[in-house]
Design a protein around this motif. Structure first.
Motif, PDB file in Angstrom:
ATOM      1  N   LEU A  24     -64.305  18.825  99.965  1.00 43.69           N
ATOM      2  CA  LEU A  24     -63.994  20.104  99.328  1.00 43.69           C
ATOM      3  C   LEU A  24     -62.722  20.016  98.493  1.00 43.69           C
ATOM      4  O   LEU A  24     -62.639  20.639  97.423  1.00 43.69           O
ATOM      5  N   ALA A  25     -61.755  19.236  98.950  1.00 35.89           N
ATOM      6  CA  ALA A  25     -60.522  19.073  98.179  1.00 35.89           C
ATOM      7  C   ALA A  25     -60.802  18.350  96.872  1.00 35.89           C
ATOM      8  O   ALA A  25     -60.301  18.730  95.806  1.00 35.89           O
ATOM      9  N   ALA A  31     -63.033  20.843  89.884  1.00 34.77           N
ATOM     10  CA  ALA A  31     -63.321  22.137  89.266  1.00 34.77           C
ATOM     11  C   ALA A  31     -62.122  22.641  88.471  1.00 34.77           C
ATOM     12  O   ALA A  31     -62.276  23.210  87.385  1.00 34.77           O
ATOM     13  N   VAL A  32     -60.920  22.415  88.996  1.00 33.96           N
ATOM     14  CA  VAL A  32     -59.716  22.840  88.274  1.00 33.96           C
ATOM     15  C   VAL A  32     -59.572  22.055  86.975  1.00 33.96           C
ATOM     16  O   VAL A  32     -59.282  22.619  85.918  1.00 33.96           O
ATOM     17  N   ASP A  37     -60.249  21.794  80.925  1.00 33.42           N
ATOM     18  CA  ASP A  37     -60.803  21.112  79.761  1.00 33.42           C
ATOM     19  C   ASP A  37     -61.709  22.019  78.940  1.00 33.42           C
ATOM     20  O   ASP A  37     -61.908  21.792  77.756  1.00 33.42           O
ATOM     21  N   SER A  38     -62.276  23.035  79.553  1.00 36.46           N
ATOM     22  CA  SER A  38     -63.215  23.879  78.835  1.00 36.46           C
ATOM     23  C   SER A  38     -62.560  25.132  78.250  1.00 36.46           C
ATOM     24  O   SER A  38     -63.242  26.071  77.887  1.00 36.46           O
TER      25      SER A  38
END
Length: 63
Positions: A24-25, A31-32, A37-38
Protein backbone atom coordinates in the motif's frame (compact mmCIF):
# COMPACT_ATOMS: atom_id res chain seq x y z
CA UNK A 1 -4.58 -26.37 19.04
CA UNK A 2 -1.04 -26.39 20.29
CA UNK A 3 0.95 -23.32 21.30
CA UNK A 4 3.34 -23.89 18.41
CA UNK A 5 0.58 -23.74 15.78
CA UNK A 6 -0.86 -20.58 17.35
CA UNK A 7 2.58 -18.96 17.22
CA UNK A 8 2.94 -20.01 13.58
CA UNK A 9 -0.47 -18.57 12.69
CA UNK A 10 0.38 -15.28 14.40
CA UNK A 11 3.68 -15.09 12.53
CA UNK A 12 1.92 -15.72 9.22
CA UNK A 13 -0.69 -13.05 9.91
CA UNK A 14 2.00 -10.57 10.98
CA UNK A 15 4.05 -11.19 7.82
CA UNK A 16 0.96 -10.83 5.63
CA UNK A 17 0.02 -7.55 7.33
CA UNK A 18 3.55 -6.23 6.90
CA UNK A 19 3.55 -7.17 3.20
CA UNK A 20 0.16 -5.50 2.72
CA UNK A 21 1.35 -2.28 4.39
CA UNK A 22 4.47 -2.25 2.20
CA UNK A 23 2.43 -2.75 -0.97
CA UNK A 24 0.00 0.00 0.00
CA UNK A 25 2.88 2.37 0.69
CA UNK A 26 4.40 1.70 -2.73
CA UNK A 27 1.02 2.05 -4.45
CA UNK A 28 0.33 5.30 -2.59
CA UNK A 29 3.70 6.72 -3.59
CA UNK A 30 3.10 5.76 -7.20
CA UNK A 31 -0.31 7.42 -7.12
CA UNK A 32 1.20 10.64 -5.77
CA UNK A 33 3.88 10.67 -8.48
CA UNK A 34 1.32 9.93 -11.20
CA UNK A 35 -0.94 12.71 -9.94
CA UNK A 36 1.91 15.21 -10.07
CA UNK A 37 2.88 14.16 -13.61
CA UNK A 38 -0.65 14.55 -14.92
CA UNK A 39 -1.05 18.18 -13.83
CA UNK A 40 -2.15 20.56 -16.58
CA UNK A 41 0.68 22.04 -18.61
CA UNK A 42 -0.17 25.57 -17.49
CA UNK A 43 0.43 24.71 -13.84
CA UNK A 44 3.77 22.98 -14.23
CA UNK A 45 6.77 24.95 -13.02
CA UNK A 46 9.13 26.13 -15.71
CA UNK A 47 12.89 26.12 -15.53
CA UNK A 48 14.53 29.55 -15.53
CA UNK A 49 16.05 30.30 -18.92
CA UNK A 50 14.08 27.54 -20.62
CA UNK A 51 13.42 29.31 -23.91
CA UNK A 52 12.30 27.35 -26.91
CA UNK A 53 13.28 27.64 -29.64
CA UNK A 54 16.72 28.59 -28.41
CA UNK A 55 18.14 31.74 -30.02
CA UNK A 56 20.76 30.98 -32.61
CA UNK A 57 24.08 32.76 -32.46
CA UNK A 58 25.75 33.87 -35.64
CA UNK A 59 29.49 33.18 -35.88
CA UNK A 60 31.80 36.09 -35.21
CA UNK A 61 33.52 37.53 -38.29
CA UNK A 62 37.16 36.50 -38.65
CA UNK A 63 38.74 39.44 -40.49
Amino acid sequence: MSAQSVTGARKTVRQFALAMVACLAVAGGAAVVAAQDSAPAGQQPSVAGDEWPAPTKSPAPTN
